[in-house]
Design a protein around this motif. Sequence first.
Motif, PDB file in Angstrom:
ATOM      1  N   ARG A  80     -96.256  36.732 -21.679  1.00 58.81           N
ATOM      2  CA  ARG A  80     -96.827  35.470 -21.224  1.00 58.81           C
ATOM      3  C   ARG A  80     -97.110  34.521 -22.386  1.00 58.81           C
ATOM      4  NH1 ARG A  80     -99.051  33.995 -16.356  1.00 58.81           N
ATOM      5  NH2 ARG A  80     -98.683  36.106 -15.624  1.00 58.81           N
ATOM      6  N   GLU A  81     -97.645  35.031 -23.480  1.00 56.96           N
ATOM      7  CA  GLU A  81     -97.985  34.151 -24.597  1.00 56.96           C
ATOM      8  C   GLU A  81     -96.737  33.540 -25.237  1.00 56.96           C
ATOM      9  OE1 GLU A  81    -100.965  33.053 -25.506  1.00 56.96           O
ATOM     10  OE2 GLU A  81    -101.626  34.094 -23.704  1.00 56.96           O
ATOM     11  N   THR A  82     -95.706  34.376 -25.379  1.00 58.87           N
ATOM     12  CA  THR A  82     -94.448  33.857 -25.916  1.00 58.87           C
ATOM     13  C   THR A  82     -93.852  32.817 -24.980  1.00 58.87           C
ATOM     14  OG1 THR A  82     -93.983  35.958 -27.030  1.00 58.87           O
ATOM     15  CG2 THR A  82     -92.118  34.468 -26.673  1.00 58.87           C
ATOM     16  N   ALA A  83     -93.939  33.090 -23.666  1.00 58.64           N
ATOM     17  CA  ALA A  83     -93.395  32.159 -22.678  1.00 58.64           C
ATOM     18  C   ALA A  83     -94.136  30.826 -22.729  1.00 58.64           C
ATOM     19  CB  ALA A  83     -93.494  32.755 -21.286  1.00 58.64           C
ATOM     20  N   PHE A  87     -92.446  27.345 -23.370  1.00 54.39           N
ATOM     21  CA  PHE A  87     -92.576  26.262 -22.385  1.00 54.39           C
ATOM     22  C   PHE A  87     -92.978  24.960 -23.059  1.00 54.39           C
ATOM     23  CE2 PHE A  87     -95.500  23.731 -19.797  1.00 54.39           C
ATOM     24  CZ  PHE A  87     -94.627  23.304 -18.796  1.00 54.39           C
ATOM     25  N   TYR A  88     -94.008  25.011 -23.901  1.00 56.55           N
ATOM     26  CA  TYR A  88     -94.464  23.785 -24.549  1.00 56.55           C
ATOM     27  C   TYR A  88     -93.382  23.208 -25.453  1.00 56.55           C
ATOM     28  CZ  TYR A  88     -99.132  24.924 -22.855  1.00 56.55           C
ATOM     29  OH  TYR A  88    -100.207  25.202 -22.052  1.00 56.55           O
ATOM     30  N   PHE A  92     -91.698  19.527 -24.477  1.00 54.95           N
ATOM     31  CA  PHE A  92     -91.804  18.343 -25.321  1.00 54.95           C
ATOM     32  C   PHE A  92     -90.473  17.991 -25.995  1.00 54.95           C
ATOM     33  CE2 PHE A  92     -96.302  19.708 -25.141  1.00 54.95           C
ATOM     34  CZ  PHE A  92     -96.845  18.532 -24.651  1.00 54.95           C
ATOM     35  N   ALA A  93     -89.668  19.022 -26.309  1.00 53.53           N
ATOM     36  CA  ALA A  93     -88.382  18.742 -26.950  1.00 53.53           C
ATOM     37  C   ALA A  93     -87.332  18.280 -25.947  1.00 53.53           C
ATOM     38  CB  ALA A  93     -87.874  19.986 -27.683  1.00 53.53           C
ATOM     39  N   GLY A  94     -87.412  18.826 -24.728  1.00 47.82           N
ATOM     40  CA  GLY A  94     -86.360  18.554 -23.751  1.00 47.82           C
ATOM     41  C   GLY A  94     -86.663  17.482 -22.738  1.00 47.82           C
ATOM     42  N   SER A 262     -89.136  28.864 -18.434  1.00 46.90           N
ATOM     43  CA  SER A 262     -90.221  29.222 -19.364  1.00 46.90           C
ATOM     44  C   SER A 262     -91.581  28.943 -18.719  1.00 46.90           C
ATOM     45  CB  SER A 262     -90.068  28.439 -20.673  1.00 46.90           C
ATOM     46  OG  SER A 262     -90.108  27.046 -20.444  1.00 46.90           O
ATOM     47  N   GLY A 263     -91.664  27.893 -17.898  1.00 50.92           N
ATOM     48  CA  GLY A 263     -92.919  27.596 -17.208  1.00 50.92           C
ATOM     49  C   GLY A 263     -93.287  28.667 -16.208  1.00 50.92           C
TER      50      GLY A 263
END
Length: 268
Positions: A80-83, A87-88, A92-94, A262-263
Amino acid sequence: MMSSCAGSTASAVCILTLILVACAEGFVVPSLRTQKSLPRSASLALSPESILDQHIVHAASSAVDSSSHIISSLTRQVDRETAKGEFYFFFFAGSGAGVIGLAQIPRIFEELSGIRALAGEGPSEGGEAIGGGLSSLIYPTIYAKDVEKAINKVSSGETISKNGKATSYLASRGYVDRDDFVESLKGCNPLASYALFEALSNGSGGVMSPDRLDENVAMYRASSDPVAAFNTALQAATTTKLAAYGGLAFLLFIVFALITESGMNAFL
């Protein structure tokens, strides 16, 4: 608006590809120097079509090399933490690139509607109906005598640029704007004139270099069948346009799939 849609779509594809590759591989493609810093002679040698093609070819080849990483990122399970971190990052990049891509969709429909609206406008010499194939997906019926008349009437690229009314930066540097090209063919069928510009420029945008225009017009006129040469080029130009539209749709899907996947892993 219609004159810049194809170039904007290709630019959006390029931007989305660069963002996608950066997300997958964690690097940023170095930017190229702007044409504004080049003298007139050098900027004419480097057409906007060729510069954009270099961007797309470089980005597309990198994206192909990265395809396995993209696919694995969509299917692998992470904690979950990696996901959350992914996600963030993807968001923000995409999302910015995604918004740029989505903004092209109404412009594409506007361009296609504008092309269809040219059917039946202006004078027509008639003759054999040409086109068909892929070009029929974009262009209404075009007639051979209209195309032949337009080919015979085309002025030099330098003359069209000099007498044109376009105010864009590239037009001011001597490039031929599509609206100026069509306007220079007053008395010709508007649809045939528009399609002729697309064929001459290979569907790569709303401007083209005067040298390229002159070379292609000379090639048509030297051909034993100028209309057939035009039709072949129009099919290639249509392929370029459809590939840009399809590439845009695919890259939008990948960008938003990365954000969604990822979300879901992070918060569900």
